[in-house]
Design a protein around this motif. Structure first.
Motif, PDB file in Angstrom:
ATOM      1  N   GLN A   2       0.802  -1.185  -0.139  1.00 34.68           N
ATOM      2  CA  GLN A   2       0.144  -0.036   0.067  1.00 34.68           C
ATOM      3  C   GLN A   2       0.737   1.396   0.056  1.00 34.68           C
ATOM      4  N   THR A   3       0.493   2.216  -0.937  1.00 30.54           N
ATOM      5  CA  THR A   3       1.368   3.311  -1.036  1.00 30.54           C
ATOM      6  C   THR A   3       0.349   4.633  -0.685  1.00 30.54           C
ATOM      7  N   ILE A   4       0.509   5.560   0.183  1.00 32.09           N
ATOM      8  CA  ILE A   4      -0.253   6.484   0.640  1.00 32.09           C
ATOM      9  C   ILE A   4       0.465   7.901  -0.004  1.00 32.09           C
ATOM     10  N   VAL A   5      -0.148   8.449  -1.182  1.00 30.57           N
ATOM     11  CA  VAL A   5       0.553   9.562  -1.369  1.00 30.57           C
ATOM     12  C   VAL A   5      -0.134  10.929  -0.872  1.00 30.57           C
ATOM     13  N   TYR A   6       0.770  11.886  -0.506  1.00 33.35           N
ATOM     14  CA  TYR A   6       0.217  13.204   0.096  1.00 33.35           C
ATOM     15  C   TYR A   6       0.719  14.011  -0.726  1.00 33.35           C
ATOM     16  N   ASP A   7      -0.003  15.033  -1.263  1.00 35.35           N
ATOM     17  CA  ASP A   7       0.566  16.212  -2.394  1.00 35.35           C
ATOM     18  C   ASP A   7       0.272  17.624  -1.643  1.00 35.35           C
ATOM     19  N   ILE A  12       0.337  16.707  -8.515  1.00 38.34           N
ATOM     20  CA  ILE A  12       0.194  15.435  -8.644  1.00 38.34           C
ATOM     21  C   ILE A  12      -1.283  14.934  -8.849  1.00 38.34           C
ATOM     22  N   ASN A  13      -1.372  14.400 -10.187  1.00 38.99           N
ATOM     23  CA  ASN A  13      -2.869  13.981 -10.459  1.00 38.99           C
ATOM     24  C   ASN A  13      -2.992  12.453  -9.977  1.00 38.99           C
ATOM     25  N   GLU A  14      -4.344  12.029 -10.188  1.00 41.76           N
ATOM     26  CA  GLU A  14      -4.501  10.784  -9.987  1.00 41.76           C
ATOM     27  C   GLU A  14      -3.516   9.656 -10.974  1.00 41.76           C
ATOM     28  N   GLN A  15      -3.530  10.207 -12.359  1.00 46.13           N
ATOM     29  CA  GLN A  15      -2.887   9.390 -13.073  1.00 46.13           C
ATOM     30  C   GLN A  15      -1.138   9.316 -12.649  1.00 46.13           C
ATOM     31  N   ALA A  16      -0.770  10.202 -12.150  1.00 44.37           N
ATOM     32  CA  ALA A  16       0.585  10.235 -11.599  1.00 44.37           C
ATOM     33  C   ALA A  16       0.674   9.639 -10.329  1.00 44.37           C
ATOM     34  N   VAL A  17      -0.265   9.396  -9.492  1.00 43.26           N
ATOM     35  CA  VAL A  17      -0.338   8.551  -8.294  1.00 43.26           C
ATOM     36  C   VAL A  17      -0.332   7.013  -8.821  1.00 43.26           C
ATOM     37  N   GLN A  18      -1.145   6.889  -9.715  1.00 40.36           N
ATOM     38  CA  GLN A  18      -0.930   5.355 -10.279  1.00 40.36           C
ATOM     39  C   GLN A  18       0.244   4.851 -10.590  1.00 40.36           C
ATOM     40  N   TRP A  19       0.805   5.495 -11.525  1.00 35.78           N
ATOM     41  CA  TRP A  19       2.061   5.102 -12.085  1.00 35.78           C
ATOM     42  C   TRP A  19       3.050   4.988 -10.831  1.00 35.78           C
ATOM     43  N   MET A  20       3.024   5.921 -10.030  1.00 35.46           N
ATOM     44  CA  MET A  20       4.005   5.950  -8.750  1.00 35.46           C
ATOM     45  C   MET A  20       3.763   4.722  -8.061  1.00 35.46           C
ATOM     46  N   GLU A  21       2.525   4.290  -7.802  1.00 36.38           N
ATOM     47  CA  GLU A  21       2.301   3.027  -6.908  1.00 36.38           C
ATOM     48  C   GLU A  21       2.747   2.172  -7.610  1.00 36.38           C
ATOM     49  N   ASP A  22       2.418   1.950  -8.921  1.00 30.05           N
ATOM     50  CA  ASP A  22       3.076   0.880  -9.731  1.00 30.05           C
ATOM     51  C   ASP A  22       4.362   0.553  -9.894  1.00 30.05           C
ATOM     52  N   GLU A  38       3.522  -1.207   3.704  1.00 27.53           N
ATOM     53  CA  GLU A  38       3.029   0.206   3.296  1.00 27.53           C
ATOM     54  C   GLU A  38       4.076   1.264   3.300  1.00 27.53           C
ATOM     55  N   VAL A  39       4.136   2.397   2.659  1.00 28.98           N
ATOM     56  CA  VAL A  39       4.931   3.283   2.621  1.00 28.98           C
ATOM     57  C   VAL A  39       4.095   4.669   2.264  1.00 28.98           C
ATOM     58  N   SER A  40       4.584   5.771   2.923  1.00 29.00           N
ATOM     59  CA  SER A  40       3.953   7.063   2.460  1.00 29.00           C
ATOM     60  C   SER A  40       4.768   7.729   1.610  1.00 29.00           C
ATOM     61  N   VAL A  41       4.388   8.899   0.730  1.00 28.19           N
ATOM     62  CA  VAL A  41       5.169   9.630  -0.226  1.00 28.19           C
ATOM     63  C   VAL A  41       4.361  10.932   0.133  1.00 28.19           C
ATOM     64  N   SER A  42       5.365  11.777   0.512  1.00 25.14           N
ATOM     65  CA  SER A  42       4.867  13.245   0.426  1.00 25.14           C
ATOM     66  C   SER A  42       5.479  14.227  -0.532  1.00 25.14           C
ATOM     67  N   PHE A  43       4.511  15.140  -1.322  1.00 25.86           N
ATOM     68  CA  PHE A  43       5.341  16.004  -2.120  1.00 25.86           C
ATOM     69  C   PHE A  43       5.105  17.244  -1.468  1.00 25.86           C
ATOM     70  N   VAL A  44       6.183  17.838  -1.446  1.00 27.64           N
ATOM     71  CA  VAL A  44       6.300  19.379  -0.885  1.00 27.64           C
ATOM     72  C   VAL A  44       7.194  20.321  -1.664  1.00 27.64           C
ATOM     73  N   ILE A  95       8.636   8.999   2.434  1.00 28.50           N
ATOM     74  CA  ILE A  95       9.442   9.532   1.741  1.00 28.50           C
ATOM     75  C   ILE A  95       8.933  10.899   1.539  1.00 28.50           C
ATOM     76  N   PHE A  96       9.665  11.995   1.539  1.00 29.36           N
ATOM     77  CA  PHE A  96       9.401  13.477   1.131  1.00 29.36           C
ATOM     78  C   PHE A  96      10.222  13.658  -0.085  1.00 29.36           C
TER      79      PHE A  96
END
Length: 157
Positions: A2-7, A12-22, A38-44, A95-96
């Motif tokens: 599971q990848t949790i993306v915070y933007d 970051i759009n949904e399509q970008a989130v999908q390929w990042m998860e992939d 699980e891992v979380s990714v935050s874009f800052v 990951i930030f």
């Protein structure tokens, strides 16, 4: 995994989130990471990553990616749940990524933003899984694996 993306940048759009998860799942498969991890990714932005860098690494500078591994010693992981039949997620960490810095570096290196973000994601993910580049030998191992994952996924320079 599971990848949790915070933007925090709203870039970051949904399509970008999908390929990042992939991509992260692809890397997890290469490293034999447990499915329930699980891992979380935050874009800052640059200001936020500079603040994080200063607070946690004593470096008053903008950087591209910072990782915080939750697990330092596998021997200490969730011992209280052994034998209980309960499966809990293995939290690899956070990951930030500075989106601003990623854009700058993509332009500097002459590749697109997806390649740069992919590079930063895999770099941070490898750190979460115990890889480092403090010595020449460690760097060789980590950077070789990093390029292999990116190449095999299709994110070439």
């Amino acid at each position: 995994m599971q990848t949790i993306v915070y933007d925090e940048t709203n870039k970051i759009n949904e399509q970008a989130v999908q390929w990042m998860e992939d991509l992260l799942n692809f890397a997890a498969d290469k490293l034999n990471v447990a499915e329930h991890a699980e891992v979380s990714v935050s874009f800052v932005d640059n200001a936020k990553i500079k603040e994080i860098n200063r607070e946690y690494r004593d470096k008053d500078a903008v950087t591209d990616v910072i990782s915080f591994a939750i697990e330092d010693d596998e021997e200490d992981l969730f011992k209280e749940f052994e034998g209980s039949g309960i499966t809990i997620p293995r939290d690899l960490g956070d990951i930030f990524i500075s989106y601003d810095k990623a854009v700058e570096q993509a332009e500097e290196y002459g590749h697109d933003i997806n390649r740069e973000i992919g590079f930063l994601l895999v770099h941070g993910f490898l750190h979460l899984n115990g890889y480092d580049h403090m010595t020449v030998e460690e760097e060789k191992i980590m950077f070789s694996l990093q390029e292999e994952i990116l190449r095999d996924y299709g994110l070439k320079r």
